[in-house]
Design a protein around this motif. Structure first.
Motif, mmCIF file in Angstrom:
data_model
loop_
_atom_site.group_PDB
_atom_site.id
_atom_site.type_symbol
_atom_site.label_atom_id
_atom_site.label_comp_id
_atom_site.label_asym_id
_atom_site.label_seq_id
_atom_site.Cartn_x
_atom_site.Cartn_y
_atom_site.Cartn_z
ATOM 1 N N LEU A 68 30.211 5.113 -0.408
ATOM 2 C CA LEU A 68 31.344 4.482 0.278
ATOM 3 C C LEU A 68 32.670 5.024 -0.243
ATOM 4 O O LEU A 68 33.619 5.211 0.517
ATOM 5 N N LEU A 69 32.722 5.263 -1.549
ATOM 6 C CA LEU A 69 33.965 5.744 -2.149
ATOM 7 C C LEU A 69 34.201 7.226 -1.889
ATOM 8 O O LEU A 69 35.341 7.674 -1.839
ATOM 9 N N GLY A 73 35.998 8.460 6.057
ATOM 10 C CA GLY A 73 35.882 7.845 7.371
ATOM 11 C C GLY A 73 34.642 7.003 7.611
ATOM 12 O O GLY A 73 34.261 6.788 8.753
ATOM 13 N N VAL A 74 34.010 6.520 6.556
ATOM 14 C CA VAL A 74 32.783 5.758 6.745
ATOM 15 C C VAL A 74 33.053 4.261 6.904
ATOM 16 O O VAL A 74 32.199 3.531 7.379
ATOM 17 N N LEU A 75 34.242 3.809 6.534
ATOM 18 C CA LEU A 75 34.551 2.382 6.628
ATOM 19 C C LEU A 75 34.920 2.014 8.067
ATOM 20 O O LEU A 75 36.085 1.960 8.429
ATOM 21 N N MET A 79 29.649 -0.281 9.474
ATOM 22 C CA MET A 79 29.377 -0.260 8.033
ATOM 23 C C MET A 79 29.531 -1.655 7.434
ATOM 24 O O MET A 79 28.760 -2.053 6.567
ATOM 25 N N PHE A 80 30.515 -2.407 7.891
ATOM 26 C CA PHE A 80 30.706 -3.759 7.371
ATOM 27 C C PHE A 80 29.540 -4.670 7.767
ATOM 28 O O PHE A 80 29.106 -5.511 6.991
ATOM 29 N N LEU A 81 29.022 -4.466 8.969
ATOM 30 C CA LEU A 81 27.845 -5.218 9.394
ATOM 31 C C LEU A 81 26.630 -4.796 8.567
ATOM 32 O O LEU A 81 25.820 -5.643 8.167
ATOM 33 N N LYS A 136 25.138 3.945 14.678
ATOM 34 C CA LYS A 136 26.564 3.871 14.340
ATOM 35 C C LYS A 136 27.388 3.387 15.544
ATOM 36 O O LYS A 136 28.302 4.075 16.016
ATOM 37 N N PRO A 137 27.079 2.182 16.029
ATOM 38 C CA PRO A 137 27.783 1.692 17.221
ATOM 39 C C PRO A 137 29.245 1.384 16.917
ATOM 40 O O PRO A 137 29.601 1.034 15.794
ATOM 41 N N PHE A 138 30.077 1.503 17.934
ATOM 42 C CA PHE A 138 31.480 1.144 17.771
ATOM 43 C C PHE A 138 31.596 -0.367 17.836
ATOM 44 O O PHE A 138 31.207 -0.996 18.812
#
Length: 163
Positions: A68-69, A73-75, A79-81, A136-138
């Motif tokens: 993640l760090l 552009g992965v956040l 990703m939060f889900l 990787k859905p929007f």
């Protein structure tokens, strides 16, 4: 970066396999008929939890945090889900630990319904993580409730709730 992804995925596979396998091992405590069976099942349960699943969880979460760090552009919303589903896996892991601790008494019985419910949650979380990572859905802000998008929204939601 590739070795870190490999480490993360490998540890995640081991951890998830442990989370799927542990309920069956914990339910095997029901079939204990003598002291030797109890010791054998107890040692196998503790080894699976303490020496395999728990270290794999630590490595998977640590490598995932490093990714993640480091990854640009992965956040994004998906990703939060995914992180929420990983939190569900962590809670399931802790539940198995509670059951394992309770089973240290010879006459205790594993809570079958609880273990099956936790196993089902693990299964759903694993499938959800897999889908989110592959698809990787929007997930834009339109998918979020309005109270979550305004400052103090949670406080206003709680103040409107009758006590």
């Amino acid at each position: 970066m590739a070795w870190l992804k490999f480490l993360h995925i490998s540890a995640l596979l081991i951890w998830c396999a442990g989370l799927v396998y542990l309920p069956g091992l914990l339910l095997a405590h029901r079939g204990v008929t003598n002291r030797e069976d109890f010791i054998r099942i107890r040692n196998a349960s503790r080894f699976s939890y303490n020496a395999i699943a728990s270290p794999a969880a630590v490595v998977a979460i640590g490598a995932g945090t490093a990714l993640l760090l480091l990854a640009p552009g992965v956040l994004q919303g998906w990703m939060f889900l995914k992180l929420a589903l990983v939190g569900l896996l962590v809670m399931a892991h802790v539940q198995y630990g509670f059951v394992l601790t309770a089973l240290s008494e010879r006459d205790s019985r594993p809570p079958r319904r609880r273990l099956l419910a936790v196993w089902a949650a693990v299964f759903v979380a694993i499938l959800g993580v897999l889908w989110l990572v592959l698809e990787k859905p929007f997930l834009g802000v339109s998918a979020l409730p309005a109270w979550l998008l305004e400052p103090g929204g949670l406080q206003s939601l709680l103040s409107d709730t009758p006590i």
